[in-house]
Design a protein around this motif. Structure first.
Motif, short mmCIF file in Angstrom:
data_model
loop_
_atom_site.label_atom_id
_atom_site.label_comp_id
_atom_site.label_asym_id
_atom_site.label_seq_id
_atom_site.Cartn_x
_atom_site.Cartn_y
_atom_site.Cartn_z
N ALA A 53 52.40 22.41 41.59
CA ALA A 53 51.91 23.36 42.59
C ALA A 53 52.95 24.47 42.83
N PHE A 54 54.24 24.09 42.87
CA PHE A 54 55.30 25.10 43.02
C PHE A 54 55.28 26.07 41.85
N ILE A 55 55.14 25.55 40.63
CA ILE A 55 55.13 26.41 39.45
C ILE A 55 53.90 27.32 39.47
N ASP A 56 52.77 26.79 39.95
CA ASP A 56 51.58 27.63 40.12
C ASP A 56 51.89 28.87 40.96
N LEU A 57 52.51 28.64 42.11
CA LEU A 57 52.81 29.74 43.03
C LEU A 57 53.91 30.65 42.47
N PHE A 58 54.90 30.05 41.80
CA PHE A 58 55.98 30.83 41.21
C PHE A 58 55.44 31.77 40.13
#
Length: 247
Positions: free
Chosen positions: A215-220
């Protein structure tokens, strides 16, 4: 007037610096978005909720790039008739993101139906590869239109054909940017899927942590996509925000 088109390498360098200097804004949103995205992914539910979260994220990251004085501007416009435009995504941003999500959902569902026997035999790896192929295909199809959300934030109304036509001159950079951000988004899930064949069954704690990382990589990746498309839109059109009125 058209400004010089920034090369992809510079977009990523400047985008990373921009992300580093806007950590408070990023984490204020990510703090509630990451648990939500992780939950919906683990439970395989909330397709519409995911689309809403990603639309809100894209809209927010675009505005952070296009309005250096976003906080002051939002406070000032909140007192006027046009205030909500910097708080809630415009119809153009909603329309683009929902169309993108719908096409990706239908394409993924179609591939799963066609390849169902193979997926049932190979499990996670096949499902992840199908998901990755669907995202790449959808990104490739939509990439010439990716200036449209930035245009909507700027108050410029483009239909899909106009967005494609206006991307001339920056289209190669735009397509490369969209595909590269998609690949960044897919890197960890693909790595995990292929390595899982040699790993023991992961614990529930690991699954939750991994879902949070994805999820963090999605937003990043979405932050870089928003920054890059906003910069390309501004370079192509010469658009700049109107100065705030002097109090």
């Amino acid at each position: 007037m058209t400004a010089e088109t920034p090369p992809l390498s510079r977009l990523f360098r400047e985008g990373f610096r921009h992300w580093c200097s806007h950590q408070r804004d990023f984490w204020l949103f990510a703090a509630f978005a990451i648990p939500g995205i992780a939950f919906f992914r683990i439970t395989n539910t909330g397709t519409i909720a995911l689309a809403i979260l990603f639309t809100l994220a894209l809209d927010r990251w675009l505005k952070l790039t296009m309005f250096a004085d976003l906080r002051q501007r939002t406070k000032l416009l909140a007192k006027s008739k046009g205030g909500p435009s910097l708080i809630v995504p415009s119809g153009g941003v909603w329309g683009f993101c929902l169309a993108y999500g719908f096409v990706m959902y239908v394409a993924g569902l179609t591939l799963l139906i066609v390849l169902a026997p193979g997926v049932s035999k190979t499990g996670l790896v096949a499902a992840t590869v199908i998901s990755a192929a669907t995202m790449l295909l959808t990104s490739l199809v939509f990439s010439p239109q990716f200036l449209a959300p930035a245009a909507s934030v700027a108050g410029v109304k483009w239909d899909p054909r106009e967005a494609i036509r206006e991307s001339r001159g920056v289209r190669a950079s735009l397509v490369s940017l969209v595909i590269l951000c998609t690949l960044i988004d897919l890197a960890v899930p693909l790595l995990f899927a292929f390595s899982s064949t040699a790993l023991p069954q992961p614990s529930s704690t690991f699954a939750i942590g991994f879902a949070g990382l994805v999820a963090f990589i999605d937003l990043f990746a979405l932050y870089f996509l928003a920054y890059g498309t906003a910069r390309l839109f501004m370079a192509k059109t010469g658009w700049q925000p109107e100065p705030l009125p002097v109090a």
